[in-house]
Structure formats: C-alpha cells, structure tokens
Design an enzyme around this catalytic site. Structure first.
Site, short mmCIF file in Angstrom:
data_model
loop_
_atom_site.label_atom_id
_atom_site.label_comp_id
_atom_site.label_asym_id
_atom_site.label_seq_id
_atom_site.Cartn_x
_atom_site.Cartn_y
_atom_site.Cartn_z
N ARG A 32 0.86 -1.20 0.00
CA ARG A 32 0.00 0.00 0.00
C ARG A 32 0.88 1.23 0.00
NH1 ARG A 32 -2.55 -1.30 5.56
NH2 ARG A 32 -0.42 -2.05 5.67
N CYS A 62 -4.94 2.70 -7.59
CA CYS A 62 -5.13 1.23 -7.68
C CYS A 62 -6.60 0.83 -7.71
CB CYS A 62 -4.41 0.54 -6.54
SG CYS A 62 -2.66 0.88 -6.56
#
Ligand code: UGA
Length: 440
Positions: A155, A261
């Site tokens: 992340r 994303c």
C-alpha cells in the site's frame, strides 16, 4: 541472488530497495535517464516513509544500482521482474502496451544458453503471462526462459513495511525450475508463500483489490443507513468487525476509495469478466456506491451552507490517503474541484501533497497554504478530507477562534463527536449521530 527490476515506479523502486535490503544484488532499469541519475544521487521521486534511507543505504552498500539499459539488467540477473505501469483505457480495460514492449525488449537481449525467469509484478489481467511468453518466443525463438506471476500487495504510505513483512507472497508459475528460484528470492522475508499456476496468481491480485473496495463500499452504504436512522457507523463497524470472519480492517467509512489502484483495478476486473463472458455485476454496484458516497457528502456541505458561491471553505488534506504525496485520483481533490465549480473560495492545506497538487495544477483556483491554521482563517466551514495524523495535534480551540463559523465536516470520522460538540463545533461526520454543539 542477482535480480533486475524493469520500471522504477512505485512498485519497482520499493521492491528493488527491499530486495537489496535483504541481501540480493539488484539493478533497477528505467528508460527515464533523469530519474536514473536522480536515484543514483539518492533522490527519490515519491514520498514514502523509510524509502529514501533504504535506497541510500543500499546504493552505498553497492547492492542497488540504476541503469537505463535493459540489456545490462537482464545480462546480470537470474530473475527479471517487470514492474511497469498498466494504466486504464477509456473503457476501463487495461493498457498493456508497456508490458508488451518490455517483453519484446527482453526477447531482444536474451542470449543463447542464458536461462532467465521473467516475473510479472505489475497488476495485469489474467492470461497476460501467456501473452508475455508468446511474445518473447516470437521475438527470440531460441530464448530459454519461464514466465512467473508475482503480484505485489504493498500500500502507498506503508509500502516498505508491507514489502518487508508481507501477509503472503503469491508466486504463480508452471515450471519447477522457475518456482525454485522464486522461492530462493523470497526466502529472506520469512513470509508465507502461496504457489499457484500463473492464471490464478494473476486473478488473486484483481480479486483481492476488488474485495477490499467492496468492503469499503459496504461500510459506506451502511453509513448512509446510519445517517437515515440515527445509528453510529463506527459502532456498527466495531460490532461487525469483531467477528473474525469479517475483521475490522477496511471498514472505515469515509469519502470513498481513490488512488491509482482501486478505481483502476475494479474497472479492469469488470472489463476482464465481461471479456470472459461472465460479467461481475456486483462490482458495478461497488463503483456506484463509491460515487454516491462522495456526492452525498458534497450535498451535505451544500445543505449546511445553503449556497456555496462566495463561501470560504478550508480543506485539510488533498492526498488520496495519509503518509503519501500521491494526489492522483484523489477523492479530496475531486470534492475541492466541485466546491470551486460551485463558486466557493477554497483554501487548502496538505502536509505532503501540496507540491504535487500545484505542480500538476490539479485544483486550479484553490489557494494552497503551508499551515493548517492559516487555512481556517475566516473560514465558514472546514472539511477534513484526508486523515493525516498531524491533524490530531492542532489545538481545536485555536481552530475555532480562527474560523468565522465553527462548522466542521469530517470526511474521515477523525475527530470525536462528543469533544467537538463540547468545544462548540457544529460537527458533521460520516454515518454518525449529530450532537448539538455546547453553547459558548
Ligand atoms: C491498495 C491495496 O490496499 C494494496 O494491497 C495494493 O497492493 C494496492 O492497492 C495496489 O494495487 O497497488 P493503496 O491504493 O495504496 O493500496 O491504498 P489503500 O490503503 O488500500 O487505500 C485505498 C483507498 O481506500 C484510499 O482512498 C483510502 O482512503 C480508502 N479506504 C481504505 C477507505 O475509504 N476505507 C478503508 O477502510 C480503507
């Protein structure tokens, strides 16, 4: 081991630095010479906690270097990772032209008798591995190689710890020789390794991101029901999250998911499933809820201020999430632009994202300032759009003093509603009961 990473973007750079950190010799390839030079000098193009020191330490230790030559990288490495962008096209499907070009370039430099494992780390549609294999074979009939899928789950904002201590490592391969080398690459990380075939590994990435987005949309839809019924979404999330089958993570109601994303990967998974003739319609609902969440919140700002034209609104946070300077596909920026469109006068503050927001001119008309208290001066409302930790240490009585009207929209349920009411704020969170502010 000797490893090569093609593409020094988010995934490539952080992976390269972490591989070097555990003792591998890593060469990162990028076709942007200016980037290569900057990286050599220890200058990192992105803000990611811990990354700069990691790169500098491993460059100094000569375990990490940068080049613009694929041939140099492939020649010196047993395993070649592809980590180039896979951007979305207008219809949501994935643009695979960077992957295809790299496959051709690898084919062009593979020498006879030189076995290489070519690993796809970029997020790609299922079956891409087969296409990469066919492409390399077509452009180099004698090449000795195997293609492996090894999706990345890091992340932004916690990329280094995510990579150094992953929940799992997924390796999809159809050759024992390649799988053995891949296991050696990951041995130093001491993490669980899941070995699958190539297609399953490719699918895991899109299925995982879509499931996480689904969790966010689920709780956001619940937050709307909480608002309509007077319940508190934070308590509901705590209650359902205590069930270990569900878990509390990714049940934070907010302004909706953004970034480079989730929006792209959900659209891609929809396009992939359509293509395969098995439309994944549930994901369209996930997208719809995500859009609605943002619009519902803008409506609540409009409802409170009646008319937005000429209203002074302060915004804290422009990045799509904290601990990053990434302002791409940021919901806070989309909201700011909507406020500007309706004539509001917006002053914004972000600890790390301000520079990039200005550089790419992402919110024209917004005054971006260097201090959160300066942003709230004379404001008729404050919108907290990104949950940066530093916002917790700003004295709220001072914020109130600086504001024209103590109206706070908390798009991340960051503050405690009781404290805010006690301080005399008119406080609007997401999916939480409205408490009357204590009189001054
Ligand atoms: C996401 C995945 O979490 C990673 O596992 C994956 O590797 C990455 O995409 C990728 O495909 O490269 P990232 O987009 O960096 O990572 O950030 P997240 O922490 O997942 O947040 C995404 C968005 O969801 C943010 O806008 C965040 O504010 C929002 N979010 C997240 C919520 O609204 N609520 C939550 O509970 C969690």
């Amino acid at each position: 081991m000797d490893l090569c990473i093609i593409g020094s973007g988010y995934v490539g750079l952080v992976s390269g630095a972490c591989f070097a950190e555990v003792g591998h010799n890593v060469v990162c390839v990028d076709n942007d010479q200016r980037k290569v030079d900057a990286l050599h000098a220890g200058k990192i193009p992105i803000y990611e906690p811990g990354l700069e020191e990691l790169v500098q330490r491993n460059v100094a230790a000569k375990r990490l270097r940068f080049t613009n030559s694929i041939e140099d990288g492939v020649d010196h490495s047993q395993v070649v990772f592809i980590a180039v962008p896979t951007p979305p096209q207008a219809d949501g499907s994935v643009d695979l032209s960077f992957i295809e070009r790299v496959a051709r370039e690898i084919a062009g430099v593979l020498k006879p008798g030189q076995y290489r494992v070519v690993v796809d780390k970029s997020t790609v549609p299922v079956k891409t591995g087969e296409k990469v294999t066919d492409t390399i074979k077509r452009y180099n009939t004698g090449a000795d190689f195997d293609v492996v899928s090894n999706p990345e789950f890091l992340r932004e904002g916690s990329a280094v710890p995510d990579l150094m201590k992953p929940d799992r490592i997924v390796i999809g391969g159809n050759s024992d020789r390649a799988l053995a080398l891949m296991k050696k690459v990951y041995e130093p990380f001491n993490a669980p390794i899941l070995v699958t075939d190539v297609s399953s590994a490719e699918l895991i990435k899109h299925a995982a991101n879509s499931f996480l987005a689904l969790k966010i949309s689920y709780i956001n839809a619940v937050s709307a029901i909480c608002e309509a019924s007077g319940a508190d979404v934070e308590k509901v999330a705590a209650g359902i999250g205590m069930d270990r089958r569900i878990g509390r993570n990714f049940l934070n109601a907010g302004l909706g998911y953004g970034g480079s994303c989730f929006p792209k990967d959900i659209a891609a998974f929809i396009a992939i499933s359509d293509d395969l003739g098995v439309p994944f319609t549930l994901l369209k609902e996930v997208q719809r809820i995500n859009r609605d969440q943002k619009e519902r919140y803008i409506k609540s700002i409009r409802d409170a201020l009646w008319v937005l034209r000429d209203k002074k609104i302060a915004v804290w946070g422009l990045t799509f999430k904290p601990d990053t300077d990434d302002v791409r596909n940021s919901v806070p920026i989309e909201i700011v632009n909507e406020l500007i469109k309706e004539g509001a006068i917006v002053t914004a503050y972000d600890p790390k994202g301000a520079e990039k927001a200005k550089e790419y001119n992402l919110c024209p008309g917004v005054k971006i300032v260097d201090c959160p208290l300066e942003a709230v001066k004379g404001a008729e409302a404050l919108l907290l759009a990104t949950e940066w930790k530093e916002f917790a240490s700003i004295p709220l009585d001072e914020v109130k003093k600086q504001m024209h009207t103590p109206l706070v929209f908390d798009g991340r349920n960051f503050f405690d509603p009781t404290t805010m009411a006690e301080l005399g704020f008119i406080y609007r969170a997401i999916g939480r009961p409205i408490l009357p502010p204590k009189a001054a």
